[in-house]
Design an enzyme around this catalytic site. Structure first.
Site, PDB file in Angstrom:
ATOM      1  N   HIS A  34     -21.053   2.156 -37.278  1.00  0.00           N
ATOM      2  CA  HIS A  34     -21.456   1.939 -38.679  1.00  0.00           C
ATOM      3  C   HIS A  34     -20.343   2.381 -39.629  1.00  0.00           C
ATOM      4  O   HIS A  34     -20.594   2.880 -40.716  1.00  0.00           O
ATOM      5  CB  HIS A  34     -22.782   2.643 -38.993  1.00  0.00           C
ATOM      6  CG  HIS A  34     -23.951   1.975 -38.328  1.00  0.00           C
ATOM      7  ND1 HIS A  34     -24.542   0.846 -38.844  1.00  0.00           N
ATOM      8  CD2 HIS A  34     -24.599   2.251 -37.175  1.00  0.00           C
ATOM      9  CE1 HIS A  34     -25.529   0.459 -38.022  1.00  0.00           C
ATOM     10  NE2 HIS A  34     -25.576   1.293 -37.008  1.00  0.00           N
ATOM     11  N   THR A  35     -19.119   2.207 -39.180  1.00  0.00           N
ATOM     12  CA  THR A  35     -17.969   2.485 -40.049  1.00  0.00           C
ATOM     13  C   THR A  35     -17.293   1.189 -40.483  1.00  0.00           C
ATOM     14  O   THR A  35     -16.509   1.190 -41.420  1.00  0.00           O
ATOM     15  CB  THR A  35     -16.912   3.335 -39.291  1.00  0.00           C
ATOM     16  OG1 THR A  35     -16.696   2.729 -38.014  1.00  0.00           O
ATOM     17  CG2 THR A  35     -17.370   4.765 -39.098  1.00  0.00           C
ATOM     18  N   ASP A  36     -17.608   0.079 -39.790  1.00  0.00           N
ATOM     19  CA  ASP A  36     -16.797  -1.137 -40.029  1.00  0.00           C
ATOM     20  C   ASP A  36     -17.102  -1.826 -41.348  1.00  0.00           C
ATOM     21  O   ASP A  36     -16.296  -2.627 -41.808  1.00  0.00           O
ATOM     22  CB  ASP A  36     -16.869  -2.117 -38.841  1.00  0.00           C
ATOM     23  CG  ASP A  36     -18.223  -2.766 -38.642  1.00  0.00           C
ATOM     24  OD1 ASP A  36     -19.222  -2.265 -39.191  1.00  0.00           O
ATOM     25  OD2 ASP A  36     -18.266  -3.787 -37.922  1.00  0.00           O
ATOM     26  N   GLY A 124     -29.859  -8.973 -26.572  1.00  0.00           N
ATOM     27  CA  GLY A 124     -30.399  -7.987 -27.507  1.00  0.00           C
ATOM     28  C   GLY A 124     -30.088  -6.565 -27.082  1.00  0.00           C
ATOM     29  O   GLY A 124     -30.762  -5.626 -27.479  1.00  0.00           O
ATOM     30  N   SER A 125     -29.057  -6.385 -26.264  1.00  0.00           N
ATOM     31  CA  SER A 125     -28.793  -5.066 -25.712  1.00  0.00           C
ATOM     32  C   SER A 125     -27.831  -4.260 -26.574  1.00  0.00           C
ATOM     33  O   SER A 125     -27.599  -3.095 -26.323  1.00  0.00           O
ATOM     34  CB  SER A 125     -28.175  -5.215 -24.324  1.00  0.00           C
ATOM     35  OG  SER A 125     -26.934  -5.882 -24.447  1.00  0.00           O
ATOM     36  N   GLY A 126     -27.239  -4.900 -27.567  1.00  0.00           N
ATOM     37  CA  GLY A 126     -26.258  -4.177 -28.367  1.00  0.00           C
ATOM     38  C   GLY A 126     -24.858  -4.316 -27.802  1.00  0.00           C
ATOM     39  O   GLY A 126     -23.940  -3.608 -28.201  1.00  0.00           O
ATOM     40  N   GLU A 162     -22.072 -15.346 -39.141  1.00  0.00           N
ATOM     41  CA  GLU A 162     -23.164 -14.371 -38.939  1.00  0.00           C
ATOM     42  C   GLU A 162     -23.704 -13.901 -40.304  1.00  0.00           C
ATOM     43  O   GLU A 162     -24.911 -13.832 -40.503  1.00  0.00           O
ATOM     44  CB  GLU A 162     -22.618 -13.182 -38.134  1.00  0.00           C
ATOM     45  CG  GLU A 162     -23.598 -12.096 -37.849  1.00  0.00           C
ATOM     46  CD  GLU A 162     -24.291 -12.212 -36.494  1.00  0.00           C
ATOM     47  OE1 GLU A 162     -23.644 -12.585 -35.513  1.00  0.00           O
ATOM     48  OE2 GLU A 162     -25.500 -11.925 -36.447  1.00  0.00           O
ATOM     49  N   ASP A 174     -17.530  -6.537 -34.020  1.00  0.00           N
ATOM     50  CA  ASP A 174     -17.929  -7.225 -32.786  1.00  0.00           C
ATOM     51  C   ASP A 174     -17.059  -8.451 -32.533  1.00  0.00           C
ATOM     52  O   ASP A 174     -16.533  -8.657 -31.436  1.00  0.00           O
ATOM     53  CB  ASP A 174     -19.398  -7.651 -32.859  1.00  0.00           C
ATOM     54  CG  ASP A 174     -20.309  -6.473 -33.111  1.00  0.00           C
ATOM     55  OD1 ASP A 174     -19.848  -5.332 -32.962  1.00  0.00           O
ATOM     56  OD2 ASP A 174     -21.475  -6.701 -33.463  1.00  0.00           O
ATOM     57  N   TYR A 224     -30.590  -2.614 -40.457  1.00  0.00           N
ATOM     58  CA  TYR A 224     -29.128  -2.695 -40.572  1.00  0.00           C
ATOM     59  C   TYR A 224     -28.683  -2.958 -42.012  1.00  0.00           C
ATOM     60  O   TYR A 224     -27.857  -2.229 -42.572  1.00  0.00           O
ATOM     61  CB  TYR A 224     -28.602  -3.790 -39.634  1.00  0.00           C
ATOM     62  CG  TYR A 224     -27.102  -3.870 -39.597  1.00  0.00           C
ATOM     63  CD1 TYR A 224     -26.364  -3.130 -38.682  1.00  0.00           C
ATOM     64  CD2 TYR A 224     -26.404  -4.679 -40.489  1.00  0.00           C
ATOM     65  CE1 TYR A 224     -24.983  -3.191 -38.644  1.00  0.00           C
ATOM     66  CE2 TYR A 224     -25.022  -4.750 -40.452  1.00  0.00           C
ATOM     67  CZ  TYR A 224     -24.326  -4.014 -39.534  1.00  0.00           C
ATOM     68  OH  TYR A 224     -22.964  -4.077 -39.512  1.00  0.00           O
TER      69      TYR A 224
HETATM   70  C1  GLA Z   1     -23.418  -4.154 -35.202  1.00  0.00           C
HETATM   71  C2  GLA Z   1     -22.573  -4.931 -36.194  1.00  0.00           C
HETATM   72  C3  GLA Z   1     -21.173  -4.327 -36.301  1.00  0.00           C
HETATM   73  C4  GLA Z   1     -21.227  -2.830 -36.552  1.00  0.00           C
HETATM   74  C5  GLA Z   1     -22.196  -2.150 -35.577  1.00  0.00           C
HETATM   75  C6  GLA Z   1     -22.406  -0.692 -35.907  1.00  0.00           C
HETATM   76  O1  GLA Z   1     -22.905  -4.287 -33.905  1.00  0.00           O
HETATM   77  O2  GLA Z   1     -22.486  -6.282 -35.817  1.00  0.00           O
HETATM   78  O3  GLA Z   1     -20.453  -4.995 -37.316  1.00  0.00           O
HETATM   79  O4  GLA Z   1     -21.563  -2.552 -37.874  1.00  0.00           O
HETATM   80  O5  GLA Z   1     -23.461  -2.791 -35.553  1.00  0.00           O
HETATM   81  O6  GLA Z   1     -21.243   0.023 -35.714  1.00  0.00           O
END
Ligand code: GLA
Length: 387
Positions: A34-36, A124-126, A162, A174, A224
Site C-alpha cells: 500500500h505504498t505504490d 483471488g489469492s492476491g 484496471e 502489480d 481498497y
Molecule cells: C493491490 C494493488 C497494488 C497495490 C497492492 C497493495 O495488489 O493492485 O497496486 O496497491 O494492492 O500494496
C-alpha cells in the site's frame, strides 16, 4: 503446457492453425505494501506461475474468449465495437479492458481475436491473477499487431485499464512487476518516478512460501479504494503546511513532526503506515544487499504488524497465517502480501523447516478458521514471453 493449451484451443475454436502460445507471470510482493499509490517504494517479484494464453487473429471484429479455469462458461463473445465493462462479462472484462485501453492510448486494434487462457495462479489469492491476464493480453496484441510498445508501457496500459475500465484504483506495482519481471530478481521500484533496480534474490538455504487463506477477496468491493482516499486526504492536510508531493517524500522523523496536521486519528494511522512502510522497504532492500536476511525478515514482520494495526487490511485469516508462521522455528519472516482483506501471506522459511511450516500453520489455521489453507513453494520467474 504449450502443447496442452494449443490442443485445447483447437478443440474450443475448431483448429489451432496459426495460433500462438504466450505466458505472463503472477507476482508476489516481498515488502512495500500500500505504498505504490503513495509515491513510495515496492519490492515485488514475478513468479514462475502465471497465465498461459493462446491467441489468433480473426478476419472480422469479433472477440471470442475462453478460460480453461472457467470452462463451464464456454466461449464468451464480444466485439471491438462493444468495449464497455459488463458485470455478466466476468473475467473477460480484463482482456476487454486492455483492448479498450490500447485504443484510448492511440493504438487501434484492427481485427478481432480468439483468445484462450489457462491460469495456474490461485484466483483471488492476491498474487495478481487479474494483472497477469491484463499483461498477457497486452503482450499478445503488441506482438500480433506489431504495436512497438515497451513492456513498461504495457504495465501502464494495464493499470489504466484496471483503473478506468474495471474500476479499481490500483497503483502500478502489480502490472509493473509482471511486465518487467526478471528471473531470480525482485524489482525495487520507486513508484514516484518509476525508476527501479533489479535485486538478486538468492535465499541460500531458504524458500519463499506462499500461504493462501482461501478467503476470497474482490478488490472492487473491498476497502481498497477507501484506503487510497484516506491517504489522499491525509496528504492534503499535511500539504497545507509543507511542500511535499506524496507521503513517500516523508521519513519517520518528518512524519512525527507534522502528523498533527492530520485531523483524524484513523487517517493519521493510515498515513503513518504509508510513510513507515516506505522506509521499511528501503531498509529491507539494503539488508538484502548486505546479506542480512534476518533483518529482512524482521522488517517483513514489522510490515505485517503495521498493516494489521495501522492500515487495518489484514483480518483474522491473514493474521492467523502470519502469527502461526512466526511461531515456527526456521521462519525468517512472514507477512500478508497484496491488497489484503483475504488472499495470501508470504514467508521466508529455511529449507529444513518448510514441511514443519506447512503442517503446523496448516493445522492451526484449520482449527481456528474452520477450512484449510493452501501452501505453495514458489520460484522467482521472468516477465511475459511468447512460448
Ligand atoms: C493491490 C494493488 C497494488 C497495490 C497492492 C497493495 O495488489 O493492485 O497496486 O496497491 O494492492 O500494496
Amino acid at each position: 503446457m504449450k502443447d496442452k493449451i494449443l490442443q485445447e484451443f483447437g478443440r474450443v475454436f475448431g483448429n489451432a492453425e496459426g495460433a500462438q502460445a504466450y505466458f505472463a507471470p503472477g507476482r508476489v510482493n516481498l515488502i512495500g505494501e500500500h505504498t505504490d499509490y503513495n509515491g513510495g517504494h515496492v519490492f515485488p517479484c514475478a513468479l514462475t506461475i502465471g497465465t498461459y494464453a493462446v491467441a489468433r487473429k480473426r478476419e472480422d471484429r469479433k472477440l471470442r474468449f475462453y478460460s480453461m479455469n472457467f470452462n463451464h462458461l464456454g466461449i464468451t463473445e464480444s466485439s471491438l465495437d462493444d468495449l464497455t465493462p459488463r458485470r455478466e462479462a466476468g473475467w473477460t472484462n480484463y482482456p476487454k479492458g486492455v483492448i479498450w485501453a490500447l485504443g484510448e492510448k492511440g493504438y487501434s486494434i484492427p481485427q478481432g481475436i480468439d483468445l484462450l487462457l489457462y491460469g495456474n495462479i490461485p484466483n483471488g489469492s492476491g498474487l495478481s491473477s487479474s494483472a497477469s491476464v491484463e499483461i498477457v493480453t497486452g503482450y499478445i496484441l503488441n506482438n500480433m499487431f506489431e504495436l512497438g510498445i515497451s513492456n513498461q508501457d504495457l504495465a501502464l496500459i494495464g493499470q489504466f485499464s484496471e483503473n478506468n475500465f474495471n474500476g479499481v484504483n490500483c497503483g502500478i506495482m502489480d502490472q509493473f512487476a509482471i511486465a518487467m519481471g526478471k528471473k531470480d530478481h525482485a524489482i525495487f521500484l520507486d513508484t514516484a518516478d518509476l525508476s527501479f533496480i533489479y535485486a538478486p534474490i538468492k535465499l541460500e538455504g531458504a524458500k519463499i512460501v506462499i500461504s493462501c487463506s482461501n478467503k476470497k477477496r474482490g478488490l472492487g468491493d473491498s476497502k481498497y479504494n477507501e484506503r487510497r482516499q484516506e491517504c489522499e486526504t491525509a496528504l492534503k492536510e499535511i500539504q497545507q503546511g509543507m511542500g511535499i508531493d506524496t507521503l513517500g517524500d516523508l521519513n519517520e522523523e518528518m512524519f512525527e513532526r507534522v502528523k498533527t496536521a492530520i485531523k483524524d486519528e484513523t487517517r493519521q494511522k493510515r498515513a503513518k503506515h504509508a510513510v513507515y512502510e516506505n522506509q521499511r522497504t528501503i531498509k529491507a532492500v539494503q539488508a538484502l544487499k548486505d546479506n542480512n536476511i534476518a533483518l529482512f525478515g524482521k522488517l517483513m514482520n514489522e510490515s505485517h504488524i503495521s498493516l494489521r494495526d495501522d492500515y487495518e487490511v489484514t483480518g483474522i485469516e491473514l493474521d492467523t497465517l502470519v502469527e502461526e508462521a512466526w511461531k515456527v522455528e526456521g521462519v525468517i519472516g512472514s507477512r500478508m502480501t497484496g491488497a489484503g482483506f483475504g488472499g495470501c501471506t508470504v514467508s521466508i522459511v529455511k529449507d529444513e523447516a518448510v514441511e514443519r511450516f506447512k503442517e503446523q500453520v496448516g493445522a492451526a489455521y484449520q482449527a481456528k478458521i474452520g477450512y484449510a489453507a493452501d501452501f505453495y513453494v514458489v520460484q522467482v520467474g521472468a516477465g511475459p514471453c511468447k512460448l
